[in-house]
Design an enzyme around this catalytic site. Sequence first.
Site, short mmCIF file in Angstrom:
data_model
loop_
_atom_site.label_atom_id
_atom_site.label_comp_id
_atom_site.label_asym_id
_atom_site.label_seq_id
_atom_site.Cartn_x
_atom_site.Cartn_y
_atom_site.Cartn_z
CG ASN A 151 -1.96 -1.07 1.18
OD1 ASN A 151 -2.71 -1.19 0.23
ND2 ASN A 151 -1.96 -1.89 2.20
CE1 TYR A 152 -0.03 4.43 3.59
CE2 TYR A 152 0.10 2.23 4.52
CZ TYR A 152 -0.54 3.45 4.41
OH TYR A 152 -1.67 3.69 5.13
CG LEU A 153 7.10 0.69 0.67
CD1 LEU A 153 7.97 -0.52 0.99
CD2 LEU A 153 7.75 1.97 1.18
#
Length: 894
Positions: free
Chosen positions: A852-854
């Site tokens: 989800n974030y990288l």
Amino acid sequence: MAVETSDKPNLPHDFEDDDDGPVIYKRYSSSKKNQSHSEVRKSSSHSHDGQSYRQISNAPSSSGQTSCLQKGNTVPSAKPSPVKPSVGISKASKSLVNTSSTKLPVANSKSPSLGDRQKMSVDIKGEPKTIEHHAKNFVEDSEDDEDNKPLSFRLKNSNHDNKVTSVIAKKSSEDSDDDVPLAKKLYRNSNLGTTSSNHDDSNQKKPISKIQKEQKNGSGMSNKLDRPSPLPAKRPLDNSNSLHPSVKKSKVLDPVASIKSKAVSVKHELKVEDDDDDDDIPISQRIKKSAMSGDKSSSMKKVLTKVTKVNKPGSKPFKKQIKKTVKKSGSGSEYSKSSKILPSSGDGQKKWTTLVHNGVIFPPPYQPHGVKMLYKGRPVDLTPEQEEVATMYAVMRDTEYMQKDKFKENFWNDWRKLLGRNHVIQNLKDCDFTPIYDWYQSEKDKKKQMTTEEKKALKEEKMKLEEKYMWAIVDGVKEKVGNFRVEPPGLFRGRGEHPKMGKLKKRIHPGDITINIAKDAPIPECPIPGERWKEIRHDNTVTWLAYWSDPINPKLFKYVFLAASSSLKGQSDKEKYEKARTLKDYIGNIRSAYTKDFTSKDITKQQIAVATYLIDKLALRAGNEKDDDEADTVGCCTLKVENVTREPPNKLKFNFLGKDSIKYENTVEVELPVYNAILKFQKDKKPGDDLFDKLDTSKLNAHLKELMPGLTAKVFRTFNASITLDVMLNKETKDGDVGEKIVVYQHANKQVAIICNHQRSVSKSHTAQMSKLTEKIDELQAVLKELKTDLDRARKGKPPSKSSDGKRKKNLSPEMLEKKISQTNAKIEKMQRDMKTKEDLKTVALGTSKINYLDPRITVAWCKRHEVPIEKIFNKSLLAKFCWAMDVDPDFRF
DNA sequence: GAGCCGACTTGTGTTGACATGG
DNA sequence: CCATGTCAACACAAGTCGGCTC
């Protein structure tokens, strides 16, 4: 049915599934671009600091993201092109040839041993020299380049030897930091320092009004964002144009025809359609062509004629335009099922033109088992409905929910409704579900005992049943559906102290379900005879295929979406990361703005400033208001006075339950004005009062939007995570073997997980596993001791000592014994490292941030630069999900 | 601007298949 | 071959945030 794929004679080779994966629609990659990639890389492959931004911006092509979206006009084969940098996996990856510097090496070596990883798992702080050098390079590029690092990072870098925080945070400091909550770990070494220096970039004052005006004029965020300051070029801001190449779509697959035909014909039609598309026009020209034609190219208009619902009017200034669709793209990833780029996810915008699918599949009806539970020791007759719910409860005996009164109470209330007032069963306390529990266990055992063949047959049968639901055809492209199974009835398993835990989640019927499908597509057959769908919609401004009301909270919906690997999802994912990257250009100004407001007389302003600071520094979630019938958790805006403890002179101790009731515990040093502001916000309030009483997420986000178009609180999390990965990877990757590099990656990944507070519960068997390892090590130590004794004896010409069981051992030469000793030593060391890694990661969840974030482009580019096979970092589903990122330029920096 | 609705992303836990090592 | 451990896939809960209404 339409999306059946079981038989596929005469399929054009490029649509032939050559794997059992979800692939049915291949992408091709243009190899042209790769040449430029390699050229660029040659000049900068060793420059992994701030300078590479400039180089990227000067790269002849934009950052190489287009080929995933391009049509297959170069290599008309399902097999990966030999020169293609894009990454396939499994079969495809094996056939990848390591050519130019853009290559993503193929997995061929084993993962590093855990021991190796451990060795590399050094302190995040790193060596001061490296940091200074790193920072210097940033400064060379731009005066605010410090801002490009996460705040936490900057703080850390400013003082890498501050353990004070950790001492405070750490209560049980007996051993490793593994017992310290995640959140503490990262910040234990953090210190205040550079923060203030970042707020004086007066020349960064950005013309907000101008930006907004430009946005209104239709320059979509991800296409072009006005830069707030005259900084040196870091990266081409318009490079994301390449993300949305406006290649026209000359013909759309007729959904009616397709759904009525067999899979073969679907595929065939897809192929035919491709053929009469503008494949013959070079990609670059097509992109140019459509880019020049403005946001409504003729081709788009053509597509728009198919729209079944007019776009909602009144889009916001920052609303993205409708983006043109591309039917096929260039990545050769086996997992690229779709290729076109769909309209962006701007609200009220068209998301698709044609949508065909088969609806959802329902769980099988309940099969009564007839096993009688006991009430006051006596067997009780239950109706199938009553038995079904009793069974749900019985099988949860081993879960923690059984210790919770709320769970039992809620269950009892709902079950009692089914039993009726006058039922024999009058209270839960006297119920004995053991017979049902035992029956369930034996059923489980039976299943376990099945032979491999039986299991396989069962699986195949299930697949056959589900196959047709697994796929949707979106604008003529077959895409995987995410969750086509309707949730079976059960007892609600809310997280934390959820007030509704244990309530009966009733069975969902077709009459509960709304289907969304193209107007001219056939309505999915209702799989339950005699029942019918609640409603059929034709809303192409949304991406869901079906939804129903959550039986636990009727205000909420459960949606059926396309899978993460679909281009619809991929597109919005990409936009998310582009937005986060944009924040990099604004962060300097934002930080100076909020720093100024720390001392604002306007209390709302002051609270916004402090909240933004916390979100920026700690990657906190926004913190929406919650209802009383939800678990009591908080985010930034909903922090309570009691969640923050001041520790003089300038530390704040956070302690609260965040999303999923995961504990957030962290002690951080903050700037004095922040500390004082918190003091002020807490004054005259009760522990349970809102810390930020003048604030909520909509106010906060409205403010953030004034600072940067489209900015919301969650963007900071993405930004923080991705920039941390980017900085750490580029700082810490050294020459070495693949294994060592992977350790660097994992280390960075872990830091991101800590920043985001991604925790996991310690596995039940963790302690057992650890003691087992300890035991084994002890055994080996004993063996070692014996070997040493024997070596001594052998040197003196004596025979080896008797082994513990009294047997006589073989006579070994001293050389042999020495060899054995060193082997045993190595074994012990490896096991010790394994243990440490295991302990180290027992509460850290690395996966969440990866998913989800990288920004996957950071990872892919790094893999390319350092010749690490991407498969070592991304698993099959991540590769599928991030297929859009595979063609990134090796010099890509977040 | 509060409150609600709706759509979508983010998140953890469970399950089951597969790998690994004795 | 079996037991055990690992990890991907799945399930579904729980967030965020935009937009609408009043």
